[in-house]
Design an enzyme around this catalytic site. Structure first.
Site, short mmCIF file in Angstrom:
data_model
loop_
_atom_site.label_atom_id
_atom_site.label_comp_id
_atom_site.label_asym_id
_atom_site.label_seq_id
_atom_site.Cartn_x
_atom_site.Cartn_y
_atom_site.Cartn_z
NE ARG A 1 -2.89 0.66 3.44
CZ ARG A 1 -2.22 0.79 4.29
NH1 ARG A 1 -1.48 1.97 4.43
NH2 ARG A 1 -2.25 -0.14 5.58
CE1 TYR B 1 -16.18 11.04 -16.15
CE2 TYR B 1 -15.86 11.29 -13.61
CZ TYR B 1 -16.21 10.53 -15.03
OH TYR B 1 -16.42 9.08 -15.02
CG ASP C 1 -8.96 15.98 -15.33
OD1 ASP C 1 -8.75 15.33 -16.20
OD2 ASP C 1 -10.51 15.62 -14.69
C1 LIG Z 1 -13.41 9.56 -16.31
C2 LIG Z 1 -12.60 10.66 -15.81
C3 LIG Z 1 -12.46 11.24 -14.67
C4 LIG Z 1 -12.67 9.91 -13.28
O1 LIG Z 1 -11.98 9.11 -13.58
P1 LIG Z 1 -12.16 7.37 -13.15
O2 LIG Z 1 -10.91 6.73 -13.53
O3 LIG Z 1 -13.38 6.93 -13.96
O4 LIG Z 1 -12.34 7.52 -11.66
C5 LIG Z 1 -12.18 12.39 -14.02
N1 LIG Z 1 -11.85 13.25 -15.11
C6 LIG Z 1 -12.17 13.14 -16.35
C7 LIG Z 1 -11.95 14.19 -17.27
C8 LIG Z 1 -12.51 11.99 -16.73
O5 LIG Z 1 -12.81 11.70 -18.10
#
Ligand SMILES: *Cc1c(COP(=O)(O)O)cnc(C)c1O
Length: 391
Positions: free
Chosen positions: A46, A98, A170
């Site tokens: 972990r 998202y 992001d």
């Molecule tokens: C899919 C996505 C997430 C979340 O990711 P997961 O792997 O599904 O938990 C966050 N930000 C964006 C832009 C995404 O497309």
């Protein structure tokens, strides 16, 4: 080292014993101590695992950051960053996010008294105006989901730095091949590696990349403490996917541009969102900030839910499924799928209408993709005529 070389070599030192070119997958949970307080740097998986470290080094290098911290999902990575905030703190964020990120903001962190102030668009002035003494972070996705709006990372990073706070980007929709936010001034990059980075629709994962040691310390502490770590096998699969990231992204770019141009000229299509089209409002910015426009294309179908149903029902190469970034082309209906968690009001505010369709353009031959779309648009047109004929 160039991107393609980094993707294949970073972190990949052959196993010292066997000289295996592909490092072994370290499935074990525990590692021997050699004496009291002495070990190899690994003790419990972990806390740290050699296969995960390999992935973390590779991701950090691809984003041009010092540190990579991997998680069991993109949402777990998002949560690890938000966990740095305290009650009373504020985050200035783009509204187009998202759906799961918005849900985490609104249903977990807002009740804990973290305040989110949303920006709808416009330039850096809108961000500057929203910053207060309590602002602790600026947050954005670019291109956005699903409208593929492009934010000026360098300009917004400047606003963040004037306020003395970090900018998080992001980068899931672009991937580090297309866009490297840290080089443009951002401080934290977030990824759902479930999308382009792994690229094969078969691993859920996430990561945080930064060069800020304080952010690294906090996020790494949370990774070990809360424990939402990815398993070694998933780390290995993600590393395997990364080797072809550059090749895949070049093909996603080419296929999506061709699909966007095809849709743009079609009578059953009202509006196409794609940063690579000359008519996109941030086309020039996208050209400056991104190497290609990525694989996501969103459009409004001429018609309503009936036509959407006829369209998705007629597709045979595209799968009607959520997610994005894999080899397989996918079609998503944001109003009922990726953005179903929003209230009707939030959806209306975000501009997500029921005739909106989002494509993750995959790696199949573009002629097959366009032929598939063409016959499905024909089915949508016929459904409209059937409705009219039926009066
Ligand atoms: C899919 C996505 C997430 C979340 O990711 P997961 O792997 O599904 O938990 C966050 N930000 C964006 C832009 C995404 O497309």
């Amino acid at each position: 080292m160039k991107f393609e070389t980094k993707a294949i070599r970073l972190g990949h030192t052959p196993d010292p014993k066997s000289r295996a070119v592909i490092p072994p997958i370290h499935q074990g949970t525990t590692f021997q101590f050699t004496a009291v307080g002495e070990n190899t740097g690994y003790e419990y998986s972990r806390t740290s695992n050699p296969t995960r470290v390999l992935l973390e080094e590779c991701l950090a290098g691809l984003e041009g950051g010092e540190f990579g911290i991997a998680f069991g999902s993109g949402m777990a990575a998002t949560d690890a960053v938000l966990a740095m905030l305290k009650p009373g703190d504020e985050v200035v964020s783009a509204r187009n996010l998202y759906g799961g990120t918005l849900r985490l903001f609104e249903s977990i962190y807002t009740p804990r008294n973290v305040k989110f102030v949303y920006i709808d668009g416009g330039g850096p002035e809108a961000w500057r105006a929203a910053v207060t003494k309590r602002t602790k972070m600026l947050w954005l996705e670019t291109p956005t989901n699903p409208q593929l709006q492009v934010f000026d990372i360098a300009a917004i990073a400047e606003v963040a730095h004037q306020a003395g706070v970090p900018l998080l980007v992001d980068n899931t929709f672009a991937s580090p091949y297309i866009q490297r936010p840290l080089a443009l001034g951002a401080d934290i990059v977030l990824h759902s590696t479930s999308k382009y980075i792994n690229g094969h629709n078969d691993v859920i994962g996430g990561a945080v990349i930064t060069s800020d040691p304080q952010v690294e310390e906090a996020v790494r502490f949370f990774q070990n403490t809360a424990g939402a770590v990815p398993g070694p096998w998933d780390c290995y699969l993600t590393l395997r996917g990364i080797k072809t990231l550059a090749l895949r992204m070049r093909q996603h770019n080419a296929n999506a541009l061709a699909v966007a141009r095809f849709l743009e000229g079609h009578e059953m299509v009202d509006h196409v969102y794609y940063p690579g089209l000359e008519g996109h409002p941030q086309h020039e910015l996208a050209k400056r900030q991104m190497d290609g426009s990525g694989g996501m294309v969103t459009f409004h179908l001429a018609g309503g839910l009936e036509q959407v149903n006829a369209f998705v029902g007629a597709l045979s190469v595209f799968h009607f499924a959520e997610s994005l970034g894999g080899a397989e082309s996918l079609v998503c209906h944001p109003a009922s799928m990726s953005h179903a968690v929003l209230s009707d009001e939030e959806r209306a505010h975000a501009g997500i209408r029921e005739n909106m369709i989002r494509l993750s353009v995959g790696l199949e031959h573009v002629d097959d993709l366009i032929a598939d779309l063409e016959q499905a648009l024909h089915a949508a047109r016929q459904s409209r005529q059937a409705v009219r004929a039926g009066g």
